[in-house]
Design a protein around this motif. Structure first.
Motif, PDB file in Angstrom:
ATOM      1  N   GLN A 173       0.973  -1.287  -0.275  1.00 62.60           N
ATOM      2  CA  GLN A 173      -0.322  -0.099  -0.398  1.00 62.60           C
ATOM      3  C   GLN A 173       0.898   1.044   0.239  1.00 62.60           C
ATOM      4  O   GLN A 173       0.490   2.566  -0.476  1.00 62.60           O
ATOM      5  CB  GLN A 173      -0.833   0.515   0.955  1.00 62.60           C
ATOM      6  N   GLN A 206       1.065   4.289  -2.911  1.00 65.00           N
ATOM      7  CA  GLN A 206       0.794   4.794  -2.904  1.00 65.00           C
ATOM      8  C   GLN A 206       1.744   6.513  -3.716  1.00 65.00           C
ATOM      9  O   GLN A 206       1.423   7.004  -4.295  1.00 65.00           O
ATOM     10  CB  GLN A 206       0.564   5.740  -1.392  1.00 65.00           C
ATOM     11  N   ASP A 263      -2.688   3.372  -5.918  1.00 64.41           N
ATOM     12  CA  ASP A 263      -2.824   2.779  -4.909  1.00 64.41           C
ATOM     13  C   ASP A 263      -4.596   2.623  -5.114  1.00 64.41           C
ATOM     14  O   ASP A 263      -5.388   1.019  -4.787  1.00 64.41           O
ATOM     15  CB  ASP A 263      -2.597   3.637  -3.812  1.00 64.41           C
TER      16      ASP A 263
END
Length: 224
Positions: free
Chosen positions: A127, A131, A136
């Motif tokens: 994650q 990002q 994401d």
């Protein structure tokens, strides 16, 4: 800090009765937090030096020193471990696994690189990296549903998920249009700086050169 030293590296092979000399004594140093771009005409030897530095093929002569260790003396298994744990790779094609989601692509890389993380930790790390590359929101998507630029961003995320010390990028923008190429190069530059990665890139696209810290031109197996 110097990460890589390429010292008097040569590469040749025999084509029938003719000796072909691809590299003719290359000397090169690579440093943390820098992008070094290799440029030159097709056949100049730039991709050959990248693959030799990455341990994907052997040099005919000379030495490759990575963090003080001579890679030219290593056995294949030791080279494999270094490639899996210390190096990241981005190529012209993203080479994503078609039946894995974006998230699964990165988890697979963590497992291949033998990063010791529990499943929950893996998902958190995935994650975080997604990002960083702005993907994401697409973690459950399959490669077929992604644009070319999105696939290359996932490929970059996969290349850095295990926190490699060196990133090898061979024509990373060749299959992209101008805007997506610049987006990808901005991403590679930002990750090189923020993660203090040593990046060696081969490119023929002059518009990508402003993103590099150093530009090295090759011709006929030599550095000009």
């Amino acid at each position: 800090m110097t990460t890589f030293i390429v010292e008097a590296v040569t590469k040749s092979f025999t084509n029938g009765e003719v000796d072909e000399h691809i590299l003719k004594g290359i000397n090169l140093s690579l440093h943390e937090g820098e992008i070094t771009a290799l440029v030159g005409a097709s056949g100049s030897g730039k991709s050959t030096i990248l693959t030799i530095a990455a341990g994907l093929q052997r040099a005919s002569g000379g030495r490759i020193i990575f963090e003080g260790k001579n890679m030219t003396e290593m056995r294949q298994e030791e080279l494999r471990r270094i490639r899996a744990s210390e190096f990241g790779f981005v190529f012209q094609s993203s080479h994503l696994v078609p039946f894995l989601t974006v998230e699964e692509q990165l988890i697979l890389m963590l497992e291949v690189s033998e990063t010791k993380m529990r499943k929950r930790e893996q998902k958190k790390e995935v994650q975080k990296i997604l990002q960083m590359v702005g993907m994401d929101h697409r973690k459950t998507a399959y490669p077929a549903s992604l644009s070319g630029g999105e696939r290359q961003r996932v490929a970059i995320a996969r290349a850095i998920i295990h926190k490699p010390k060196v990133l090898f990028a061979d024509e990373p923008t060749a299959s992209l249009d101008s805007k997506r190429s610049k987006d990808v190069m901005e991403l590679i530059r930002d990750l090189t700086k923020s993660l203090n990665i040593t990046t060696l890139m081969v490119t023929h696209d002059e518009e990508m050169l402003p993103f590099a810290d150093r530009i090295i031109t090759m011709k006929d197996g030599l550095i000009l």
